[in-house]
Design a protein around this motif. Structure first.
Motif, PDB file in Angstrom:
ATOM      1  N   ILE A   1      -7.919  -8.833  15.783  1.00 32.08           N
ATOM      2  CA  ILE A   1      -8.335  -7.865  14.767  1.00 32.08           C
ATOM      3  C   ILE A   1      -8.881  -6.619  15.441  1.00 32.08           C
ATOM      4  O   ILE A   1      -9.767  -6.678  16.295  1.00 32.08           O
TER       5      ILE A   1
ATOM      6  N   THR B   1      -6.244  -2.495  11.662  1.00 29.51           N
ATOM      7  CA  THR B   1      -6.730  -2.838  10.331  1.00 29.51           C
ATOM      8  C   THR B   1      -7.582  -1.683   9.839  1.00 29.51           C
ATOM      9  O   THR B   1      -8.409  -1.158  10.589  1.00 29.51           O
TER      10      THR B   1
ATOM     11  N   PHE C   1      -4.504 -10.462   8.808  1.00 28.94           N
ATOM     12  CA  PHE C   1      -4.570  -9.303   9.692  1.00 28.94           C
ATOM     13  C   PHE C   1      -3.704  -9.505  10.935  1.00 28.94           C
ATOM     14  O   PHE C   1      -3.517 -10.639  11.393  1.00 28.94           O
TER      15      PHE C   1
ATOM     16  N   ARG D   1       0.932  -0.953  10.930  1.00 25.94           N
ATOM     17  CA  ARG D   1      -0.172  -1.855  11.325  1.00 25.94           C
ATOM     18  C   ARG D   1       0.345  -2.972  12.232  1.00 25.94           C
ATOM     19  O   ARG D   1      -0.390  -3.435  13.125  1.00 25.94           O
TER      20      ARG D   1
END
Length: 634
Positions: A115, A187, A111, A181
């Protein structure tokens, strides 16, 4: 002082006690509607701690929604807190996945860091809109379909198949999504659980944050292939499983949940002890009988011993056919008014359930008729502020208090404020970030320091960023979560009913768990799906979708539009089974009276709704052979 058995069992039935006391093997509990599943799970946790002397830290209880987790946590706390015992970990699967990934942050590189889970609004109005533009797609439904396909591939584990990326319907989408992203550090919620499964299966260094010897899972029928794979991985690490649910109530096929998981549990986990709860404490006899007729249409369902409680009333079930939606709305409103006036029920104990209510077209005439008679109505969306600009501002400021570089929060404020930046300005900021290989937030910081970097919009962006910085810095930080929430709402919202609603809603979420800080609270909000979370009001007639009604109970339910054009609608095969179970779940929300309504035709703005798009309507196939007699009011 109560004995341990009294503290553990309370007023339990023999079948509940057997499930509560079990230990030593995996177990499956089949629990039909209103049979006391939540109480049994609660008391099983107490039995593990008080009777079997299992340390609370070794117990994990997973359920489906944030609200269900809060309910279970509160019930367990009532007993364990008095005995000065620690609470076990009670959570949703998404929260559990996030916690494990954060716990292993140094071992997981799947990720963007830190996050940051995109919530429903951010996914719809930032991510989807940007991808639509980047991919030059004509309609938002095209990009939504691609995101849904990506989520589906995670949930079904198709993503693990060889050649998956080449077979994806639009490979260019995957590149655009990955680039977005990275720019915004986001995420998608659906990826969390998949990545937990992947790390458990593939990463030798991945560690679970506790030694969970006992794992209890509520609503097991709502797990999809990815969820079930995680359960399997956890069991192979030595955890004893106790799963509870009802295959008749598996209604989340849109996220690829299937009743097969709970049906085949004993075959998958050898030595499983099978339990079933017998007594339905909720529904009167006729209501349970009518609902069981619908459930028995599925030849694959697990047989259950469910029966109405001793002393249960007969109850009322009526299948009512109306001329059109205006006739339907008028008669429903009159019936509710009559029941309330005769003090047979309060407004808050009446629910109107709809298969769906796109654009409010189904609920509109019903709401108008109810309000004409002086009663208030609560739509399920009244307490969900996803679309409310004030609520979006509040959430964005709260997120920037936690992380001043939160790109999605900054983008939200730029996007919803009247600041002269607009779509073109945001696109130019994105272009600058892309050229420099930087995050969106870093590009904003650069423009704030040097507006000339964006000749046309730089001054406006600087003014916005200066204002955001001032607002964030004005909020006191070393105070309680509730004080921070109140300060942000008061700073952001004018003194209106909306401000009060937002404060009340925020406090209600904060009260659901003892969050250690604001960041933890925001993570809980971010990973909750508003479609599955449901809240009702005690002083208003509640209108909900059938999915939102799951887990709730009302004295009187009107299930509106039980027409083949709506339920099952266009759904076929396994999806038709979902629709049948959804009707069963809706019918079993009622304690004492159930009214199933359908129209012979839907006219004007409702004429095109449903499978055929025609005015004429037919009773749902799930009720055509029912012994219920059709009532036709004049």
């Amino acid at each position: 002082m109560e004995s341990i058995d009294e503290q553990v069992h309370g007023p339990s039935t023999p079948d509940q006690k057997a499930a509560i006391d079990h230990a030593g093997t995996h177990a499956r509990l089949l629990a039909g509607p209103g049979t006391g599943k939540t109480m049994t799970l609660t008391r099983r946790v107490l039995a593990l701690v008080l009777k079997h002397k299992i340390d609370s830290s070794k117990i994990l209880l997973i359920t489906f929604t944030r609200l269900a987790a809060a309910q279970l946590r509160a019930e367990i706390k009532k007993v364990l807190e008095l005995l000065e015992k620690d609470l076990p970990y009670v959570t949703t699967l998404h929260s559990f996945a996030l916690r494990q990934i954060l716990y292993n942050s140094g071992r997981v590189d799947a990720f963007p860091q830190p996050i940051r889970i995109a919530d429903d609004w951010e996914e719809r109005y930032i991510i989807q809109e940007d991808l639509k533009r980047l991919l030059k797609l004509n309609e938002i439904k095209e990009v939504r379909k691609l995101i849904n396909q990506l989520s589906t591939d995670w949930e079904t584990l198709r993503v693990d198949e060889e050649g998956w990326e080449e077979q994806f319907p639009n490979p260019a989408f995957l590149g655009a999504w990955r680039g977005h992203r990275e720019m915004f550090g986001e995420t998608l919620r659906a990826e969390l659980v998949y990545q937990l499964k992947r790390q458990l299966a593939q990463n030798r260094n991945f560690r679970i944050d506790g030694d969970y010897s006992h794992i209890l899972i509520d609503e097991y029928q709502d797990l999809n292939a990815c969820d079930l794979a995680i359960v399997r991985e956890l069991s192979e690490r030595g955890s004893e499983l106790f799963v509870a649910g009802d295959d008749d109530q598996s209604i989340y096929g849109f996220r690829y949940a299937s009743p097969v998981g709970i049906r085949q549990f004993p075959e998958i986990y050898s030595g499983t002890k099978k339990f079933a709860l017998e007594i339905c404490f909720r529904c009167d006899k006729k209501i349970l009988g009518a609902a069981e007729f619908v459930a028995r249409l599925d030849p694959a369902r697990l047989p259950k011993p469910t029966r109405a409680r001793d002393g249960a009333g007969d109850g009322t079930v009526k299948l009512v056919n109306f001329k059109d939606q205006f006739h339907e709305a008028e008669q429903i409103a009159k019936k509710i008014k009559d029941l309330v006036d005769k003090k047979k029920v309060t407004s808050g104990q009446v629910a109107i359930l709809l298969r769906n209510d796109r654009y409010g077209l189904i609920s509109k005439p019903i709401i108008e008729e109810i309000r004409k008679l002086g009663l208030e109505v609560s739509l399920s969306g009244d307490l969900e502020f996803e679309e409310n600009p004030d609520y979006r501002r509040v959430l964005a400021i709260l997120k920037l208090i936690v992380d001043p570089h939160d790109s999605l929060a900054l983008r939200t404020l730029l996007q919803i404020e009247k600041n002269g930046v607009g779509v073109q300005g945001i696109q130019e900021i994105c272009a600058l970030a892309q050229r420099e290989g930087a995050r969106f937030s870093n590009a904003l910081t650069r423009i704030q320091a040097d507006p000339a970097l964006l000749p046309k919009f730089g001054g406006r962006v600087k003014d916005c960023m200066d204002d955001i910085t001032r607002r964030v810095n004005a909020i006191p930080k070393n105070v309680s979560i509730k004080d921070i929430l109140k300060a942000v709402v008061e700073q952001t919202c004018a003194e209106t009913e909306t401000r009060t609603k937002i404060i009340d809603h925020s406090f209600q979420v904060a009260n659901q768990q003892n969050f250690k800080d604001l960041a933890e609270l925001l993570k809980a909000i971010g990973i909750s799906s508003t479609m599955m979370e449901q809240e009702t009001q005690d002083d208003k007639v509640n209108i909900l979708t059938m999915h939102q009604a799951k887990g709730l109970t009302f004295d009187i339910c009107f299930v509106v539009g039980v027409e083949d054009e709506f339920i099952p609608g266009k759904n076929e095969g396994e999806k038709e089974g979902d629709e049948r179970r959804l009707l069963y779940v809706s019918m079993t929300r009622a304690r004492h009276a159930l009214f199933l309504t359908y129209c012979s035709k839907r006219i004007k703005e409702q004429s095109h709704l449903g499978r055929t798009g025609k005015m004429s309507r037919n009773l749902s196939r799930f009720l055509r052979d029912s012994p219920l007699k059709v009532v036709r009011p004049t």
